[in-house]
Enzyme design. Structure first.
Site, PDB file in Angstrom:
ATOM      1  N   ILE A   1     -30.770  -3.455  -4.067  1.00 15.86           N
ATOM      2  CA  ILE A   1     -30.142  -4.765  -3.951  1.00 15.86           C
ATOM      3  C   ILE A   1     -28.927  -4.561  -3.049  1.00 15.86           C
ATOM      4  O   ILE A   1     -28.135  -3.637  -3.262  1.00 15.86           O
ATOM      5  CB  ILE A   1     -29.746  -5.328  -5.334  1.00 15.86           C
ATOM      6  N   SER A   2     -28.809  -5.372  -2.013  1.00 14.06           N
ATOM      7  CA  SER A   2     -27.755  -5.176  -1.018  1.00 14.06           C
ATOM      8  C   SER A   2     -26.372  -5.390  -1.619  1.00 14.06           C
ATOM      9  O   SER A   2     -26.203  -6.100  -2.615  1.00 14.06           O
ATOM     10  CB  SER A   2     -27.955  -6.132   0.163  1.00 14.06           C
TER      11      SER A   2
END
Length: 209
Positions: free
Chosen positions: A54-55
């Site tokens: 997840i960025s």
């Protein structure tokens, strides 16, 4: 914690009030494993399994702001991943079509986004995101959450006149940049590289034999 994260992102230069409000309203901890929930609001990427992440929140906010969503747009997302970005887009746009190539992530996102959160304006598909979603095209906005060496031709073809695409471009082990591609009403494209980034590579389905 979501409110504090949104406030911090505002201090870091994110100016779109709608983007900040959407981040404040969405619990990022729901999109990571329970053992990482205490780290959900740190500004760094977190593993979500299957070699994916997840960025970091700043990059998510920057990319979302770069789309310049006004509400009502048809958006294609390539790389559903954890579903966090998808859920933000669902709050900010009209309708979202999201494609995920990893079966386990696609199933997890479907359970969270459609069943738990009940996002009626989200459509999910397991498949090769580089091919887009042709039968739903064209899209006013396209967001790609994995890096490709160049803009995938199918995505370029599915961007509507007057549309805007945001994507990381570059090789997996070399320098990558976040690129904004705009298509004018006359069909002519302009692009600008706006931020150095580091993303996992965009993967493809093997060719049929």
């Amino acid at each position: 914690m979501s409110t504090e994260l949104a406030a911090w992102l505002g201090h870091m230069g994110i100016r779109d009030r709608r983007v900040l409000d959407a981040i404040a309203a969405l619990d990022r901890a729901r999109f990571v494993s329970r053992d990482l929930s205490a780290e959900a609001y740190a500004d760094r990427p977190l593993p979500i399994g299957f070699g994916q992440t997840i960025s970091q929140p700043y990059v998510v906010a920057f990319m979302t702001e770069a789309l310049e969503l006004e509400g009502g747009e048809r958006v294609l997302e390539v790389g559903t991943g954890s579903g966090y970005q998808t859920a933000l887009l669902a709050r900010l746009a009209g309708e979202v079509w999201s494609v995920e190539i990893v079966p386990g992530l696609a199933a997890r996102a479907r359970a969270l986004l459609l069943e738990e959160l009940g996002l009626a304006n989200v459509h999910l598909r397991e498949g090769d995101g580089a091919l887009g979603w042709p039968e739903a095209a064209p899209f006013e906005r396209i967001l790609v959450t994995a890096a490709a060496p160049r803009v995938p031709p199918a995505l370029r073809a599915q961007l509507a006149p007057g549309g805007r695409m945001v994507l990381p471009v570059g090789e997996a082990e070399s320098e990558q940049v976040l690129r904004v591609v705009e298509r004018g009403a006359d069909g002519i494209e302009e692009s600008e590289d706006v931020l150095p980034v580091r993303f996992v590579p965009l993967t493809h389905l093997p060719p049929a034999v």
